[in-house]
Scaffold this active site. Structure first.
Site, PDB file in Angstrom:
ATOM      1  N   HIS A  63      30.483  21.201 -16.304  1.00 51.17           N
ATOM      2  CA  HIS A  63      29.643  20.531 -16.381  1.00 51.17           C
ATOM      3  C   HIS A  63      29.262  19.957 -17.378  1.00 51.17           C
ATOM      4  O   HIS A  63      27.753  19.414 -17.677  1.00 51.17           O
ATOM      5  CB  HIS A  63      28.920  21.433 -15.938  1.00 51.17           C
ATOM      6  CG  HIS A  63      28.686  21.997 -14.330  1.00 51.17           C
ATOM      7  ND1 HIS A  63      27.869  22.324 -13.811  1.00 51.17           N
ATOM      8  CD2 HIS A  63      30.049  22.861 -14.199  1.00 51.17           C
ATOM      9  CE1 HIS A  63      28.248  23.337 -12.706  1.00 51.17           C
ATOM     10  NE2 HIS A  63      29.459  22.794 -13.201  1.00 51.17           N
ATOM     11  N   ASP A  94      45.041   5.730 -23.864  1.00 51.51           N
ATOM     12  CA  ASP A  94      45.730   6.933 -24.277  1.00 51.51           C
ATOM     13  C   ASP A  94      46.059   8.512 -23.669  1.00 51.51           C
ATOM     14  O   ASP A  94      47.123   8.694 -24.321  1.00 51.51           O
ATOM     15  CB  ASP A  94      44.432   7.032 -25.693  1.00 51.51           C
ATOM     16  CG  ASP A  94      45.437   5.884 -26.671  1.00 51.51           C
ATOM     17  OD1 ASP A  94      46.856   4.815 -26.153  1.00 51.51           O
ATOM     18  OD2 ASP A  94      44.085   5.588 -27.421  1.00 51.51           O
ATOM     19  N   HIS A 130      37.286  24.243 -16.922  1.00 47.29           N
ATOM     20  CA  HIS A 130      36.660  22.996 -15.956  1.00 47.29           C
ATOM     21  C   HIS A 130      34.859  23.467 -16.733  1.00 47.29           C
ATOM     22  O   HIS A 130      35.133  24.285 -17.399  1.00 47.29           O
ATOM     23  CB  HIS A 130      35.819  23.743 -14.574  1.00 47.29           C
ATOM     24  CG  HIS A 130      34.915  24.101 -13.792  1.00 47.29           C
ATOM     25  ND1 HIS A 130      34.476  22.397 -13.569  1.00 47.29           N
ATOM     26  CD2 HIS A 130      34.168  24.198 -13.539  1.00 47.29           C
ATOM     27  CE1 HIS A 130      33.139  22.505 -12.842  1.00 47.29           C
ATOM     28  NE2 HIS A 130      33.062  23.520 -12.868  1.00 47.29           N
ATOM     29  N   TYR A 190      54.433   8.032 -30.514  1.00 43.99           N
ATOM     30  CA  TYR A 190      53.105   8.386 -31.065  1.00 43.99           C
ATOM     31  C   TYR A 190      53.578   9.607 -32.275  1.00 43.99           C
ATOM     32  O   TYR A 190      54.102  10.728 -31.972  1.00 43.99           O
ATOM     33  CB  TYR A 190      51.963   8.344 -30.940  1.00 43.99           C
ATOM     34  CG  TYR A 190      50.557   8.795 -31.439  1.00 43.99           C
ATOM     35  CD1 TYR A 190      49.779   7.916 -31.559  1.00 43.99           C
ATOM     36  CD2 TYR A 190      50.195  10.458 -31.006  1.00 43.99           C
ATOM     37  CE1 TYR A 190      48.910   7.784 -32.125  1.00 43.99           C
ATOM     38  CE2 TYR A 190      48.772  10.186 -31.332  1.00 43.99           C
ATOM     39  CZ  TYR A 190      48.172   9.296 -32.601  1.00 43.99           C
ATOM     40  OH  TYR A 190      47.042   9.288 -32.960  1.00 43.99           O
ATOM     41  N   HIS A 230      29.873  18.117  -7.934  1.00 44.01           N
ATOM     42  CA  HIS A 230      29.512  18.992  -8.965  1.00 44.01           C
ATOM     43  C   HIS A 230      29.587  19.008 -10.825  1.00 44.01           C
ATOM     44  O   HIS A 230      29.244  19.159 -11.325  1.00 44.01           O
ATOM     45  CB  HIS A 230      30.700  20.371  -8.035  1.00 44.01           C
ATOM     46  CG  HIS A 230      31.004  21.246  -8.946  1.00 44.01           C
ATOM     47  ND1 HIS A 230      31.753  22.461  -8.685  1.00 44.01           N
ATOM     48  CD2 HIS A 230      30.943  21.691  -9.667  1.00 44.01           C
ATOM     49  CE1 HIS A 230      31.922  23.138  -9.214  1.00 44.01           C
ATOM     50  NE2 HIS A 230      31.480  23.224 -10.207  1.00 44.01           N
TER      51      HIS A 230
END
Lengths: 229, 229, 229, 229
Positions: free
Chosen positions: A97, A120, A95, A227, A169
């Site tokens: 910001h 991608d 998480h 890849y 948020h």
């Protein structure tokens, strides 16, 4: 995975969010889970990044109950716990910001697949949650954040589009392991930045075709990936 | 040019795309060609930049067939091969997803010559390709990317405007050698950044006159160049 | 000032334009003048910044004639020569293609005094030149660039507003000495950046009052300056 | 707090404004106060940041009268003095011209609570002052700047929203101590940046609910704070 390896990987993911410029102050947290033992390792709350060691990572069980009481876990722990329960495919959560992902989350703007950078890593539009209700905020805010993310993902495979923007948020991002979650968080910030810039010069920026989206996503993911080495 | 020199120059070009901030994660790839021997050196696929050595560069022939099988070449190899065949003047190619060039590629916005920064390196508008068709994407995507770039350049001299933006993807940039290609990629990102900012405050930003465009471009390029020592 | 001190100060000003992020590639050049001896020191043309030493600075007379023939001077030398002749008050000149000042120069947008950051260094709107004519470009481009800057300053004191944006090109900035010119170039880029951002959210951004403009400018400049030690 | 500790904390706050990218040139100043002894420590005027030591900090009494005469205090001292008098709750003040906070101050745009990043540090909209009158500027400019900030805060608790944008100038930020004031200045710049970006793509960006604002603010502040160790 031994707990020491998990703690080290989670610490490195936390530090990577800072070195990639995704986190300021003590915003942000990363966690990882060892599915075999049912143990979660997560960043402690409010400890400066430059002093963190692997042993600062807080270990909890699958209900988010810390297994020792040295340090408090991240205040967002309950969101992570809900996501690990709802998304059994994932092994790590981040998480942040980060600036542009948060700008889009605040503007309630999903991030559409405008190019192959997006394709991608994300197999479609990165969605924004609905706003939480006042009751959800007042009674069980942190867990409800996890639930509204799960509600937004719905029946989809959370690894196909490994991020959701929480309205007002910021982003929650995940992956099969902490390294992959960091990479997804870095690319999310970049595609959110490009999406914001695209929206400024074109109210309806063109998305890439499903064919091109599949071509790029499936080159790097799934049984037929070609890849890398 | 000996192969070892080519591999070193190509490695340095790949690293320069990172140090100049043009590349995140493992996006991007640089290659070079020795026209005398018909050998191409290109970045390997999915190897972290901080571990690359000259010997990681993959050597192929003019058809893109690797001459040994130690590492897989960049997944974009076939685009490079087509460009080397179509543009015999060029000696190096760089592909990035640099932020502003990609924003313009996603918006299908050519980068017009708005100032002398542009004119010092690009002798006119940097174009955007058409979108590839679903059939092109499904049957021969990577080579078709090279072909649509060549189609976009058309009868022009590819060294006069050494870059094309691939729609919904990002820039391909070239030069006579790897160093020049890096410089062109750096300047492309800067003029794309300025073009985006110009478009935001003026829907029809003024381009410089052909006279000024020629004056600056020809100061640095061609038989009458006067710039440098 | 001895020539060695002048060359060192000019070198440092050139390097400062790079360390402050105002210059990419080999764009940009700084010069200084010793009025007593009538000697100009200026950056050589096309020499990489990381290899420059004081002795690379080219010394010319007031007509721009180099006093030795080791290195060619910056290709913008004649602009500097005209400005030193037209503005006897100034002791140093810096030319960059710094991003936001160039964006404004390309958009033909003057930079108005929107705040005290501006007022601390520039006593009014930073103007944009008219476009040069084709004849000026073809016959005497570099000197004409200096003349159109002088034409734009007109009867004003060039030290009161020590910068002009050349249309479709970029900023020329000056000061009493190389250090002051660097500072003016840094602040110009910052106020140009803020002016661009202001223009995006408000087509007619409010300028500060003449009273506030005077209060801040005169605090740092002129006979009654009170700032510093 | 002993004066040496105060001077060190104030020096570190001044240096932090530079390392966090909030200050260019010699713009900006930080101060701290020891309420017990009635002593203020503030940055000296026009001393380069890279040469400052704790002993360069100027000590004054509550009226802003320096207690020795080695160095002149920051030219903004009187603003700080007024704020310490008007806001007895605060222990440190920081003034910067940080880019986005200044852009908003110049545009007379308050920074509304668009997300939880804002809510974690600011319990509501960060306001902009009215313009100072010509008389205020001419007769008592620096003190009047403090007075118009106090007028803008009004009856509110200055620690609940620890920043004001001075119209046409830039932000003043405060906290209980120098470290907290630095953090508030860093977050202010980030939320101002996000607010500018939000305003560009939406003329009426949605603010978060009072419930969510309270939830986040009160998690970190006040008697029931739960954040940290």
């Amino acid at each position: 995975m031994p707990l020491t390896a998990l703690k080290t990987a989670v610490l490195e993911a936390n530090l990577a969010t800072v070195s990639h410029g995704l986190v300021k102050a003590t915003f942000g947290n990363a966690s990882g889970i060892d599915r075999a033992s049912g143990r979660i390792a997560i960043k402690p709350s409010g400890v400066p990044y430059d002093r963190m060691t692997p042993d600062h990572m807080v270990i909890t069980d699958l209900d988010g109950v810390p297994l020792d009481n040295r340090l408090r876990p991240s205040s967002d722990l309950d969101t992570h716990v809900v996501l690990y329960r709802e998304f059994p495919q994932i092994g790590a959560i981040i998480h942040t910001h980060s600036t542009y992902a948060t700008i889009m989350a605040q503007a309630r703007r999903p991030v559409p697949p405008l190019g192959t950078t997006h394709a991608d890593y994300f197999h479609g539009t990165i969605p924004v949650t609905r706003d939480l209700t006042s009751e959800e905020i007042n009674t069980r805010y942190v867990a409800a954040t996890g639930e509204v993310i799960a509600e937004t993902v719905g029946d989809g495979d959370p690894l196909e589009i490994p991020a959701v923007l929480v309205a007002g948020h910021g982003p929650f991002v995940w992956g099969r392991d902490p390294q992959e979650a960091v990479l997804n968080a870095v690319i999310l910030e970049e595609v959110a930045k490009m999406a914001w810039h695209g929206a400024v010069i074109d109210p309806q920026p063109p998305v890439i075709s499903q064919t091109l989206l599949d071509r790029h996503y499936l080159r790097k993911h799934g049984a037929n990936a070609t890849y890398g080495q």
